[in-house]
Motif scaffolding. Structure first.
Motif, mmCIF file in Angstrom:
data_model
loop_
_atom_site.group_PDB
_atom_site.id
_atom_site.type_symbol
_atom_site.label_atom_id
_atom_site.label_comp_id
_atom_site.label_asym_id
_atom_site.label_seq_id
_atom_site.Cartn_x
_atom_site.Cartn_y
_atom_site.Cartn_z
ATOM 1 N N GLU A 35 10.038 -15.013 9.739
ATOM 2 C CA GLU A 35 11.284 -15.729 9.979
ATOM 3 C C GLU A 35 11.979 -16.083 8.676
ATOM 4 O OE1 GLU A 35 10.434 -19.142 12.351
ATOM 5 O OE2 GLU A 35 9.728 -17.968 14.044
ATOM 6 N N GLN A 36 11.235 -16.244 7.591
ATOM 7 C CA GLN A 36 11.792 -16.677 6.324
ATOM 8 C C GLN A 36 12.061 -15.510 5.377
ATOM 9 O OE1 GLN A 36 8.849 -19.413 4.939
ATOM 10 N NE2 GLN A 36 9.330 -20.950 6.452
ATOM 11 N N SER A 37 12.002 -14.270 5.874
ATOM 12 C CA SER A 37 12.215 -13.128 5.001
ATOM 13 C C SER A 37 13.084 -12.086 5.688
ATOM 14 C CB SER A 37 10.880 -12.507 4.590
ATOM 15 O OG SER A 37 10.230 -11.932 5.704
ATOM 16 N N THR A 38 13.651 -11.219 4.860
ATOM 17 C CA THR A 38 14.414 -10.087 5.343
ATOM 18 C C THR A 38 13.705 -8.839 4.856
ATOM 19 O OG1 THR A 38 16.477 -11.326 5.203
ATOM 20 C CG2 THR A 38 16.648 -8.928 5.268
ATOM 21 N N GLN A 39 13.385 -7.948 5.751
ATOM 22 C CA GLN A 39 12.672 -6.727 5.389
ATOM 23 C C GLN A 39 13.631 -5.556 5.378
ATOM 24 O OE1 GLN A 39 8.664 -5.990 6.899
ATOM 25 N NE2 GLN A 39 9.396 -4.034 7.660
ATOM 26 N N VAL A 40 13.593 -4.771 4.298
ATOM 27 C CA VAL A 40 14.454 -3.601 4.164
ATOM 28 C C VAL A 40 13.578 -2.405 3.801
ATOM 29 C CG1 VAL A 40 16.438 -2.595 2.977
ATOM 30 C CG2 VAL A 40 16.338 -5.066 3.335
ATOM 31 N N ILE A 41 13.796 -1.286 4.484
ATOM 32 C CA ILE A 41 13.078 -0.053 4.178
ATOM 33 C C ILE A 41 14.017 0.829 3.355
ATOM 34 C CG2 ILE A 41 11.966 2.006 5.131
ATOM 35 C CD1 ILE A 41 11.389 0.311 7.650
ATOM 36 N N PHE A 42 13.506 1.319 2.237
ATOM 37 C CA PHE A 42 14.282 2.174 1.348
ATOM 38 C C PHE A 42 13.683 3.572 1.338
ATOM 39 C CE2 PHE A 42 15.080 -2.072 -0.240
ATOM 40 C CZ PHE A 42 16.425 -2.052 -0.541
ATOM 41 N N GLU A 43 14.558 4.579 1.414
ATOM 42 C CA GLU A 43 14.145 5.969 1.286
ATOM 43 C C GLU A 43 14.415 6.382 -0.151
ATOM 44 O OE1 GLU A 43 14.936 10.283 3.402
ATOM 45 O OE2 GLU A 43 15.982 8.517 4.112
ATOM 46 N N CYS A 44 13.397 6.896 -0.809
ATOM 47 C CA CYS A 44 13.493 7.192 -2.241
ATOM 48 C C CYS A 44 13.393 8.689 -2.500
ATOM 49 C CB CYS A 44 12.370 6.478 -2.996
ATOM 50 S SG CYS A 44 12.331 4.702 -2.723
ATOM 51 N N MET A 104 6.861 5.040 -15.999
ATOM 52 C CA MET A 104 7.331 6.175 -15.212
ATOM 53 C C MET A 104 8.849 6.226 -15.236
ATOM 54 S SD MET A 104 4.880 5.950 -11.821
ATOM 55 C CE MET A 104 6.008 6.932 -10.896
ATOM 56 N N ALA A 105 9.388 7.386 -14.962
ATOM 57 C CA ALA A 105 10.836 7.549 -14.842
ATOM 58 C C ALA A 105 11.294 6.721 -13.647
ATOM 59 C CB ALA A 105 11.196 9.007 -14.661
ATOM 60 N N PRO A 106 12.473 6.088 -13.725
ATOM 61 C CA PRO A 106 12.986 5.297 -12.607
ATOM 62 C C PRO A 106 13.119 6.148 -11.343
ATOM 63 C CG PRO A 106 14.305 4.937 -14.562
ATOM 64 C CD PRO A 106 13.377 6.070 -14.874
ATOM 65 N N ILE A 107 12.886 5.517 -10.204
ATOM 66 C CA ILE A 107 12.995 6.185 -8.911
ATOM 67 C C ILE A 107 14.181 5.576 -8.166
ATOM 68 C CG2 ILE A 107 11.830 6.636 -6.719
ATOM 69 C CD1 ILE A 107 9.157 6.223 -8.240
ATOM 70 N N ASN A 108 15.116 6.405 -7.762
ATOM 71 C CA ASN A 108 16.307 5.931 -7.046
ATOM 72 C C ASN A 108 16.038 5.932 -5.545
ATOM 73 O OD1 ASN A 108 18.011 5.632 -9.364
ATOM 74 N ND2 ASN A 108 18.076 7.867 -9.473
ATOM 75 N N CYS A 109 16.481 4.854 -4.904
ATOM 76 C CA CYS A 109 16.252 4.682 -3.469
ATOM 77 C C CYS A 109 17.539 4.205 -2.793
ATOM 78 C CB CYS A 109 15.152 3.644 -3.228
ATOM 79 S SG CYS A 109 13.606 3.944 -4.103
ATOM 80 N N ARG A 110 17.582 4.374 -1.480
ATOM 81 C CA ARG A 110 18.713 3.909 -0.687
ATOM 82 C C ARG A 110 18.196 3.303 0.603
ATOM 83 N NH1 ARG A 110 23.902 3.806 -1.080
ATOM 84 N NH2 ARG A 110 25.266 4.120 0.682
ATOM 85 N N ALA A 111 18.796 2.182 1.013
ATOM 86 C CA ALA A 111 18.389 1.503 2.248
ATOM 87 C C ALA A 111 18.607 2.425 3.441
ATOM 88 C CB ALA A 111 19.172 0.219 2.428
ATOM 89 N N MET A 112 17.659 2.390 4.360
ATOM 90 C CA MET A 112 17.756 3.241 5.575
ATOM 91 C C MET A 112 18.532 2.510 6.648
ATOM 92 S SD MET A 112 13.889 4.762 5.583
ATOM 93 C CE MET A 112 14.095 5.795 6.983
#
Length: 112
Positions: A35-44, A104-112
């Motif tokens: 209840e106190q958090s927001t969950q986001v899934i990112f595709e990288c 490591m090299a940065p990994i780019n992601c986007r929210a699904m």
């Protein structure tokens, strides 16, 4: 009479330590955290996915990558957001997120 009172306290104490009661407490804690958090899934890149839980009651986030939870503290950012624990960090704005893991090299992601 004292004997019955002592037995009652012991019984209540044992019930509090029971595995079922501990399971109930864990489930309640998980529900409160949800209840106190927001969950986001990112595709990288590299067909990888990460999940980030942003906690609204504190300045922290928990990133889950490869079934491992990594806790991050919120840092100041000129714009967007930044969470870090030293070697690991996530920086983002809008739906975009960049994941930094050590050297490591940065990994780019986007929210699904």
């Amino acid at each position: 009479m004292k004997f019955i009172l002592v037995i009652s306290f012991i019984a209540v104490g044992l019930m509090a330590c029971s595995p079922q009661n501990q399971q109930d407490v864990k489930q309640q804690k998980s529900a409160e955290e949800a209840e106190q958090s927001t969950q986001v899934i990112f595709e990288c890149e590299r067909d990888e996915a990460i999940t980030v839980r942003f906690f609204t009651d504190s300045e922290r986030a928990v990133m889950t990558r490869n079934n491992e939870d990594i806790e991050l503290k919120q840092e100041r950012a000129a714009s967007g957001f930044l969470y870090s624990n030293g070697p690991n960090s996530i920086r983002g704005k809008g739906d975009d997120l960049t994941l930094h893991i050590g050297r490591m090299a940065p990994i780019n992601c986007r929210a699904m």
